[in-house]
Design an enzyme around this catalytic site. Structure first.
Site, mmCIF file in Angstrom:
data_model
loop_
_atom_site.group_PDB
_atom_site.id
_atom_site.type_symbol
_atom_site.label_atom_id
_atom_site.label_comp_id
_atom_site.label_asym_id
_atom_site.label_seq_id
_atom_site.Cartn_x
_atom_site.Cartn_y
_atom_site.Cartn_z
ATOM 1 N N ASP A 1 42.697 35.859 41.758
ATOM 2 C CA ASP A 1 42.949 37.030 40.919
ATOM 3 C C ASP A 1 43.946 38.033 41.471
ATOM 4 O O ASP A 1 44.402 38.897 40.730
ATOM 5 C CB ASP A 1 41.633 37.723 40.570
ATOM 6 C CG ASP A 1 40.948 37.071 39.365
ATOM 7 O OD1 ASP A 1 41.663 36.492 38.529
ATOM 8 O OD2 ASP A 1 39.713 37.145 39.266
ATOM 9 N N TYR B 1 36.680 39.306 33.161
ATOM 10 C CA TYR B 1 35.653 39.801 34.081
ATOM 11 C C TYR B 1 35.904 41.221 34.546
ATOM 12 O O TYR B 1 37.044 41.617 34.756
ATOM 13 C CB TYR B 1 35.597 38.923 35.339
ATOM 14 C CG TYR B 1 34.509 37.880 35.301
ATOM 15 C CD1 TYR B 1 33.195 38.221 35.017
ATOM 16 C CD2 TYR B 1 34.793 36.547 35.567
ATOM 17 C CE1 TYR B 1 32.202 37.267 34.980
ATOM 18 C CE2 TYR B 1 33.797 35.579 35.528
ATOM 19 C CZ TYR B 1 32.502 35.948 35.238
ATOM 20 O OH TYR B 1 31.522 35.018 35.211
HETATM 21 CU CU LIG Z 1 30.962 34.193 36.926
#
Ligand SMILES: [Cu+2]
Ligand SMILES: *[C@@H]1O[C@H](CO)[C@@H](O)[C@H](O)[C@H]1NC(C)=O
Ligand SMILES: *[C@@H]1O[C@H](CO)[C@@H](O)[C@H](O)[C@H]1NC(C)=O
Ligand SMILES: *[C@@H]1O[C@H](CO)[C@@H](O)[C@H](O)[C@H]1NC(C)=O
Ligand SMILES: *[C@@H]1O[C@H](CO)[C@@H](O)[C@H](O)[C@H]1NC(C)=O
Ligand SMILES: *[C@@H]1O[C@H](CO)[C@@H](O)[C@H](O)[C@H]1NC(C)=O
Ligand SMILES: *[C@@H]1O[C@H](CO)[C@@H](O)[C@H](O)[C@H]1NC(C)=O
Ligand SMILES: *[C@@H]1O[C@H](CO)[C@@H](O)[C@H](O)[C@H]1NC(C)=O
Ligand SMILES: *[C@@H]1O[C@H](CO)[C@@H](O)[C@H](O)[C@H]1NC(C)=O
Ligand SMILES: *[C@@H]1O[C@H](CO)[C@@H](O)[C@H](O)[C@H]1NC(C)=O
Ligand SMILES: *[C@H]1O[C@H](CO)[C@@H](O)[C@H](O)[C@H]1NC(C)=O
Length: 764
Positions: A369, A450
């Protein structure tokens, strides 16, 4: 060292840009207040925000807008770089992607912090994208010193990047594996392979007073995948290779179409949106739940001091500096406890989410990320929800695509009651109890689907805890023949299994830089004693040392029988025990490193996630465990963590611990619509170990001793603390949600600091 350049092996689309969120839907209009006022800081924290002056300047502080502009204009003036302003650039131009601070080398930093050394020069690192050449590539350049003078120079430091930006505007979105696969053909030529899947856009929902798009696209895979060869820059040469549906592979669209039309073809249930992907309240009201719940207030005002300019914080016996980077977000430097440095640097290195599945898209998804960056997505925290209303907010800035952006309240700092005492004891004659008060420094980044919450907690006993929590939408899989890789959690949906591994760097300096990692192992033993007949089956403690980097890759021991401590052997306490800080997992416990060994997707880029923790000798050339652009060619990463481990001595050396937080995430129905922080969290504590001669939390006034005698209280000791009294003025902590605002952006080239503008697009 990170001094290579990588040619860009793949160019995904016609648009060159800095990495964008992996889920394109994040760029589509999301929640918007119906009514918008001018952004203000409506929480009145000025009422009691004691300030301080940092003993030294924060030498890690992010580049200011002026510094970034200076660097950018310097680079534009270098004819050999042939740069085009981002605003005017197309895909065949050279542009500046990101500008960030290059942290000073540690020796120079310590010379300044601890002695009479000069303040280290400030240097920047700029990621440039060279699009004007036939073979495009990206490269990091070191620029400095800054401020720019005639003596300033620039030279290459690193590597490469590109990105896709598809903006489909119909029913389906198409995206897929990350990183891309590199495959060799019979002639040894490298091919770049992409697999994409179809994902359904959630429909816009008309609510009473407006419309909303819930961001649930990653819950709507359709089970149809396409494979492409996207080698080279000329997209007319790219090739369609095949289609996958229901675990059957077709090498042409026609084959797939005729199979689909045949009578015995098994068509699986498609995933459709609906209320189940929405995060709004559903179901009946819970008892008393509409009443205002308990909340934190700060009746005595803020009990820590901040030097806002230097992003320097003093709380109780802790002091530290904060900074912020585009790749990894918030970082802490020079953490001192009782006037002594404990940690030189503490912060995230990389966050992996490694999926698996029977389809190529899930199987090929292994996000790293930092490629997308934690800085750009550290959105403003919501007062009263993400943080207490009284929290101290720091703006955070980063410089990308010739824009400097500031997030309001990208970092919050606040004290709070843990909800349990830190100490207590009662007897027949007295009870002694101490409040559990902690300081938390928090930043939250929404990277695509997320939401990662990062906390650094400081406790009265000298403990420091690093915590990461995950919420937001899972990236799910299509359910067809996927039982082995997750649970069936909705009509056509599998909760795609994946591992999270987030690597952190701690550069410990316990009473100086010469430190040793020791393990005090609790072992069962059969032993004879003079005072007992025969042998006793018992246990004892065995002291071990990690001697060199060959032993530097480690896992947590079974039953936690190894105590792992960083000590300074040259600084024993008065009883001869080495003073140190112990490190141990504190919460979660659902996994600390990747399950997959020798990942086919991450290849040589994942050395920091194969074990739970590592120790290596600190070097300026081993600054980071990963590089944001490793994603482009995982076989040939710009930083290969494994190379740090070359047998060097680790006894009484400057050590760095690299630890992973994470979890093995096998989503179940409770992950719908969003994963919840209560279980999706992982933490590590660093705690004084024979470091002081007693528990330092005894110093706090926030404790009470009540003496009693035959049922009557005879004496009460409060050690100078006071009970809160009077009325709480809730208007001091009220907040108007209509003031929630997005980034503030300043264009860098041409530089126009007088005309910042609100980039509300960046509010999630
Ligand atoms: Cu997860
Ligand atoms: C904030 O609080 C302080 C002290 O209570 C007060 O003097 C000040 O006027 C307040 N500011 C605002 C904007 O309400
Ligand atoms: C400089 O870049 C432009 C595109 O921005 C390109 O047309 C030109 O050929 C480049 N010049 C050199 C000397 O590479
Ligand atoms: C930098 O060099 C230019 C030309 O050589 C000169 O005009 C200018 O004064 C110099 N600037 C500084 C700050 O020395
Ligand atoms: C919709 O707007 C009306 C009028 O402004 C307001 O009374 C009502 O509370 C709003 N409903 C919601 C769900 O926000
Ligand atoms: C944070 O940013 C906002 C918006 O630019 C600004 O109004 C505010 O003064 C900043 N706060 C600090 C402490 O710099
Ligand atoms: C660290 O240890 C080395 C020898 O191992 C010694 O030369 C050096 O002076 C020590 N450094 C400090 C800061 O104590
Ligand atoms: C740690 O765990 C990894 C993965 O399970 C394993 O390969 C390795 O041998 C273990 N290492 C040690 C030192 O226990
Ligand atoms: C890792 O996997 C690759 C490809 O399957 C294989 O060539 C290589 O030998 C493996 N390496 C190890 C250390 O197992
Ligand atoms: C910092 O360390 C790196 C790596 O050892 C070195 O290349 C560089 O020259 C150093 N920078 C300074 C300013 O000393
Ligand atoms: C996407 O939606 C926009 C606005 O709703 C419309 O103008 C456009 O034609 C649509 N495009 C496609 C490909 O459906």
């Amino acid at each position: 060292m990170w001094s290579s350049t990588l040619p860009l092996l793949a160019l995904l689309s016609t648009t060159l840009a800095i990495p964008q969120p992996k889920i394109s839907s994040i760029r589509r209009p999301g929640w918007r207040p119906n009514r918008r006022q001018l952004p203000t800081d409506s929480v009145n924290t000025t009422s009691s925000s004691p300030s301080t002056t940092a003993p030294k300047n924060n030498i890690w502080i992010s580049l200011t807008n002026d510094e970034a502009a200076d660097v950018i204009s310097f680079l534009h003036s270098r004819e050999d770089l042939n740069l085009t302003a981002v605003d005017d650039a197309g895909e065949w131009d050279n542009t500046i992607m990101v500008v960030d601070l290059l942290p000073p080398n540690k020796t120079d930093a310590l010379g300044y912090l601890d002695g009479q050394g000069d303040k280290p020069e400030r240097w920047a690192v700029a990621s440039l994208l060279f699009g004007a050449t036939e073979e495009p590539y990206a490269q990091d350049w070191v620029v400095g010193p800054i401020p720019i003078t005639n003596d300033s120079t620039y030279y290459p430091y690193t590597f490469a990047t590109i990105e896709t930006e598809d903006d489909l505007n119909d029913t389906f979105d198409i995206w897929g594996i990350d990183p891309l696969w590199h495959e060799k053909d019979e002639d040894g030529n490298d091919h770049v392979i992409d697999w994409v899947g179809f994902w359904r856009y959630p429909a816009t929902r008309q609510m009473n007073n407006g419309s909303i798009n819930f961001d649930g696209e990653t819950l709507l895979p359709q089970g149809l995948y396409m494979q492409f060869d996207i080698t080279g820059r000329d997209n007319s040469q790219w090739k369609f290779l095949g289609v996958l549906y229901g675990d059957e592979y077709y090498t042409s669209i026609d084959d797939f179409r005729s199979a689909w039309q045949s009578s015995d073809f098994k068509k699986y249930t498609p995933n459709m949106g609906g209320e189940w992907i929405e995060t709004d309240k559903t179901g009946k009201d819970l008892p008393l739940d509409t009443e205002v719940p308990p909340m934190s207030v700060q009746p005595g005002g803020q009990r820590f001091k901040v030097d806002e300019e230097n992003k320097y914080v003093e709380w109780m016996d802790f002091t530290f500096y904060l900074t912020f980077t585009r790749d990894t977000g918030m970082r802490l430097y020079d953490i001192k406890y009782k006037g002594q440095r404990i940690i030189y640097e503490l912060g995230l290195q990389e966050a992996i989410a490694h999926y698996a599945g029977n389809d190529p898209v899930q199987s090929g998804t292994s996000y790293m990320d930092t490629f997308y960056g934690f800085g750009p997505y550290a959105f403003s925290q919501v007062p009263g929800y993400d943080m207490p209303l009284y929290a101290y907010c720091m703006n955070t800035s980063f410089h990308a695509s010739e824009l400097s952006k500031s997030h309001r309240c990208g970092i919050s700092v606040f004290e709070h009651d843990l909800g349990h005492p830190i100490q207590r004891h009662s007897t027949q004659t007295y009870v002694s109890v101490t409040k559990g008060i902690a300081l938390t420094v928090r930043s939250i980044s929404t990277v695509g689907n997320y939401d990662y919450n990062f906390d650094y907690n400081f406790f009265m006993d000298g403990t420091i805890e690093t915590v990461v929590r995950a919420s937001g939408y899972i990236q799910s899989a299509y359910y067809a023949k996927n039982d082995e890789y997750g649970y069936h959690i909705h009509d056509g949906l599998s909760g795609s299994m994946h591992d999270h591994a987030l690597n952190f760097k701690i550069d410990f300096d316990i009473l100086g830089t010469n430190n040793t990692l020791v393990k005090h192992v609790i072992e069962p033993v059969e032993k004879e004693y003079k005072w007992r007949k025969g042998t006793s089956n018992t246990m004892h403690m065995v002291r071990k040392e990690v001697a060199n980097e060959d032993e530097g890759k480690m896992n947590w021991s079974a039953n936690a029988q190894e105590q792992v401590i960083v000590v300074n052997k040259d600084a024993p306490n008065k009883y001869g025990e080495p003073r140190g800080y112990k490190i141990m997992p504190s919460r979660g416990g659902a996994g600390m490193h990747l399950t997959i060994t020798n990942s086919s997707n991450l290849l040589n880029s994942v050395g920091f996630a194969t074990h739970a923790y590592y120790v290596s000798k600190r070097k300026d050339s081993e600054l980071k465990a990963a590089n944001a652009w490793n994603d482009y060619d995982t076989a040939n990463p710009l930083v290969n963590f494994d190379k740090f481990f070359d047998g060097e001595n680790l006894v009484q050396e400057d050590l760095v611990l690299w630890f992973n937080l994470g979890m093995h995430h096998v989503p179940h129905t409770g992950d719908l619509p969003n994963t919840v922080f209560s279980t999706a969290q992982s933490g590590m504590v660093l705690t004084p170990h024979n470091y002081l001669l007693n528990d330092p939390s005894r110093q706090t006034s926030q404790q009470i001793r009540i003496d009693y005698d035959e049922g009557d209280v005879s004496d009460v000791y409060t050690f100078g603390s006071e009970q809160a009294f009077g009325e709480i003025d809730l208007s001091q902590v009220s907040w108007d949600p209509y003031t929630y605002a997005g980034d503030v952006a300043v264009r860098k080239f041409p530089y126009d600091p007088q005309n910042p503008f609100d980039d509300t697009e960046s509010i999630v």
